[in-house]
Each structure stands twice: as C-alpha cells, then as structure tokens.
Scaffold this motif. Structure first.
Motif, mmCIF file in Angstrom:
data_model
loop_
_atom_site.group_PDB
_atom_site.id
_atom_site.type_symbol
_atom_site.label_atom_id
_atom_site.label_comp_id
_atom_site.label_asym_id
_atom_site.label_seq_id
_atom_site.Cartn_x
_atom_site.Cartn_y
_atom_site.Cartn_z
ATOM 1 N N GLU A 112 48.544 -40.365 -83.633
ATOM 2 C CA GLU A 112 49.308 -41.604 -83.784
ATOM 3 C C GLU A 112 50.155 -41.545 -85.040
ATOM 4 O OE1 GLU A 112 47.009 -45.299 -82.310
ATOM 5 O OE2 GLU A 112 45.487 -43.977 -83.222
ATOM 6 N N GLU A 113 51.339 -42.122 -84.920
ATOM 7 C CA GLU A 113 52.226 -42.246 -86.072
ATOM 8 C C GLU A 113 53.208 -43.380 -85.795
ATOM 9 O OE1 GLU A 113 53.710 -38.807 -88.631
ATOM 10 O OE2 GLU A 113 55.437 -39.250 -87.337
ATOM 11 N N GLY A 114 53.249 -44.336 -86.702
ATOM 12 C CA GLY A 114 54.140 -45.474 -86.507
ATOM 13 C C GLY A 114 53.793 -46.212 -85.233
ATOM 14 N N GLU A 115 54.807 -46.495 -84.441
ATOM 15 C CA GLU A 115 54.592 -47.223 -83.185
ATOM 16 C C GLU A 115 54.188 -46.326 -82.019
ATOM 17 O OE1 GLU A 115 58.934 -46.009 -83.237
ATOM 18 O OE2 GLU A 115 57.548 -46.818 -84.711
ATOM 19 N N TYR A 116 54.153 -44.994 -82.256
ATOM 20 C CA TYR A 116 53.856 -44.047 -81.185
ATOM 21 C C TYR A 116 52.385 -43.639 -81.165
ATOM 22 C CZ TYR A 116 58.896 -43.134 -80.729
ATOM 23 O OH TYR A 116 60.237 -43.239 -80.525
ATOM 24 N N ARG A 117 51.890 -43.397 -79.936
ATOM 25 C CA ARG A 117 50.535 -42.864 -79.749
ATOM 26 C C ARG A 117 50.606 -41.792 -78.657
ATOM 27 N NH1 ARG A 117 45.229 -44.427 -77.015
ATOM 28 N NH2 ARG A 117 43.706 -43.989 -78.655
ATOM 29 N N TYR A 118 50.182 -40.580 -79.009
ATOM 30 C CA TYR A 118 50.162 -39.433 -78.084
ATOM 31 C C TYR A 118 48.718 -39.202 -77.663
ATOM 32 C CZ TYR A 118 50.045 -34.406 -76.934
ATOM 33 O OH TYR A 118 49.844 -33.186 -76.349
ATOM 34 N N LYS A 119 48.531 -38.935 -76.377
ATOM 35 C CA LYS A 119 47.201 -38.623 -75.861
ATOM 36 C C LYS A 119 47.314 -37.441 -74.903
ATOM 37 C CE LYS A 119 44.677 -42.117 -74.626
ATOM 38 N NZ LYS A 119 44.060 -43.217 -73.857
ATOM 39 N N ASP A 120 46.454 -36.452 -75.103
ATOM 40 C CA ASP A 120 46.359 -35.289 -74.212
ATOM 41 C C ASP A 120 44.937 -35.294 -73.669
ATOM 42 O OD1 ASP A 120 46.369 -32.851 -72.913
ATOM 43 O OD2 ASP A 120 46.638 -31.647 -74.728
ATOM 44 N N ARG A 121 44.804 -35.552 -72.371
ATOM 45 C CA ARG A 121 43.492 -35.643 -71.713
ATOM 46 C C ARG A 121 43.428 -34.542 -70.662
ATOM 47 N NH1 ARG A 121 40.572 -38.802 -67.701
ATOM 48 N NH2 ARG A 121 38.716 -39.638 -68.709
ATOM 49 N N PHE A 122 42.382 -33.684 -70.723
ATOM 50 C CA PHE A 122 42.339 -32.523 -69.834
ATOM 51 C C PHE A 122 40.906 -32.162 -69.472
ATOM 52 C CE2 PHE A 122 42.300 -31.245 -74.207
ATOM 53 C CZ PHE A 122 41.401 -30.204 -74.290
ATOM 54 N N SER A 123 40.780 -31.358 -68.419
ATOM 55 C CA SER A 123 39.472 -30.844 -68.011
ATOM 56 C C SER A 123 39.629 -29.409 -67.543
ATOM 57 C CB SER A 123 38.873 -31.704 -66.889
ATOM 58 O OG SER A 123 39.608 -31.532 -65.702
ATOM 59 N N GLY A 124 38.517 -28.680 -67.576
ATOM 60 C CA GLY A 124 38.517 -27.284 -67.152
ATOM 61 C C GLY A 124 38.652 -26.361 -68.342
ATOM 62 N N SER A 125 38.526 -25.082 -68.059
ATOM 63 C CA SER A 125 38.634 -24.076 -69.116
ATOM 64 C C SER A 125 39.537 -22.950 -68.634
ATOM 65 C CB SER A 125 37.243 -23.545 -69.477
ATOM 66 O OG SER A 125 37.334 -22.599 -70.493
ATOM 67 N N ASP A 126 38.999 -22.008 -67.870
ATOM 68 C CA ASP A 126 39.842 -20.933 -67.358
ATOM 69 C C ASP A 126 40.832 -21.455 -66.317
ATOM 70 O OD1 ASP A 126 38.419 -19.322 -69.020
ATOM 71 O OD2 ASP A 126 37.379 -18.219 -67.449
ATOM 72 N N GLN A 127 40.442 -22.467 -65.584
ATOM 73 C CA GLN A 127 41.338 -23.185 -64.673
ATOM 74 C C GLN A 127 41.278 -24.641 -65.116
ATOM 75 O OE1 GLN A 127 40.628 -22.443 -60.550
ATOM 76 N NE2 GLN A 127 42.396 -23.610 -59.901
ATOM 77 N N PHE A 128 42.429 -25.245 -65.385
ATOM 78 C CA PHE A 128 42.433 -26.548 -66.034
ATOM 79 C C PHE A 128 43.599 -27.411 -65.563
ATOM 80 C CE2 PHE A 128 44.673 -23.393 -68.425
ATOM 81 C CZ PHE A 128 45.872 -24.002 -68.736
ATOM 82 N N THR A 129 43.492 -28.691 -65.833
ATOM 83 C CA THR A 129 44.544 -29.649 -65.531
ATOM 84 C C THR A 129 44.516 -30.739 -66.594
ATOM 85 O OG1 THR A 129 45.473 -31.086 -63.822
ATOM 86 C CG2 THR A 129 43.073 -31.024 -63.995
ATOM 87 N N GLY A 130 45.663 -31.357 -66.827
ATOM 88 C CA GLY A 130 45.698 -32.397 -67.837
ATOM 89 C C GLY A 130 46.933 -33.264 -67.765
ATOM 90 N N THR A 131 46.912 -34.301 -68.580
ATOM 91 C CA THR A 131 48.010 -35.255 -68.680
ATOM 92 C C THR A 131 48.242 -35.580 -70.148
ATOM 93 O OG1 THR A 131 47.384 -36.258 -66.573
ATOM 94 C CG2 THR A 131 48.847 -37.527 -67.992
ATOM 95 N N GLU A 132 49.487 -35.486 -70.564
ATOM 96 C CA GLU A 132 49.881 -35.920 -71.898
ATOM 97 C C GLU A 132 50.709 -37.187 -71.727
ATOM 98 O OE1 GLU A 132 51.943 -32.845 -74.061
ATOM 99 O OE2 GLU A 132 50.525 -31.336 -73.367
ATOM 100 N N THR A 133 50.447 -38.180 -72.567
ATOM 101 C CA THR A 133 51.221 -39.411 -72.525
ATOM 102 C C THR A 133 51.629 -39.809 -73.936
ATOM 103 O OG1 THR A 133 49.256 -40.813 -72.668
ATOM 104 C CG2 THR A 133 50.077 -40.299 -70.452
#
Length: 150
Positions: A38-59
């Motif tokens: 987080e910085e100022g009015e912005y908030r970044y989130k990276d949520r993921f699962s898996g290790s060798d095969q993985f998927t995620g979402t950054e917002t």
C-alpha cells in the motif's frame, strides 16, 4: 480517478516490493498465499496458489475501488533441478519491471545460463502476454497473463 502514469509507477513499485523482493507471502486460511503493498490511495494485492503449477490474481484498488487487475497462470517444468537458483533468477528478472509495461519483467534478461523473455501486447488498459524461461535452449517455465484497467 488515477492517471495511467501514476498507476503504472505504483504497480511497478508494488511488484518490486512483494514477490520479487524475496519477502514471504502471508498464508491465508484457504491455502492461498498473498502479498499486499500500500502507498497513498493505492493498494496492490497479489493472491495466488500452487507451486510448480500455479495461478493468481493481482489487483490494484484506489480508495477502496478496484481499478486494475491481472490474471496469470504458469508452470515450472520437471527439468528444473535447482529451484532455489531458479527462483532467485526469476525474482531478479521481475525486479526489473518497467513503468512503461508494468505487467511482469523486462523483454529479456540473462543470468546463470538462463534466459528470461517477456512478450506482451496492449497497454495498461488492456494487455496480455507470455513470460518464458529457457535453460540450455529448452523451455523450463512459462506464464501466461492478461488484464487491464477497470
């Protein structure tokens, strides 16, 4: 609403200060892992699962409203024997994320006999791309991503 240049600067900074920094993610109740910056009015989130095969979402949210998202999915092939060195290499590439294309790392990066490439099209508002790592000419890792500004 945020300007694209300010948003791009924030995304690049957030990416350098989360996974690429070597910090450990928070492990959530459902087994997912998460980074938050987080910085100022912005908030970044990276949520993921898996290790060798993985998927995620950054917002990225601005004042509580989600304004940017990137979905990704990837896999590391079984041919990766030194995972610690591989992870150090990948994080090194990702620390070079640019503000002009704050999706993943640079177009090219070389170290320890590994080659990182990142091909993308579009811009902050709508984009997609493929990140690859080659070792001795063989692909050992691939990640596909897409997203944009909401």
């Amino acid at each position: 609403m945020s300007d694209d240049n300010g948003l791009a600067r924030f995304i690049a900074k957030a990416k350098r200060n989360t996974f690429a920094s070597g910090r450990k993610p928070k492990v959530l109740e459902d087994g997912y892992r998460e980074f938050v910056f987080e910085e100022g009015e912005y908030r970044y989130k990276d949520r993921f699962s898996g290790s060798d095969q993985f998927t995620g979402t950054e917002t990225v949210s601005e004042d509580g409203t989600r304004i940017w998202v990137m979905e990704y999915s990837g896999l590391m092939l079984d041919t990766v024997t030194d995972k610690e060195r591989f992870n150090e290499f990948l994080k090194g590439a990702l620390r070079l994320v640019g503000e002009n294309r704050p999706f993943r790392g640079p177009e090219n990066y070389h170290r320890w006999g590994m080659v990182y490439t990142n091909e993308s099209e579009g811009d902050l508002r709508s984009f997609n791309g493929t990140e690859r790592i080659l070792f001795k000419g063989e692909e050992i890792y691939r990640l596909e991503y897409y997203g944009g500004k909401r």
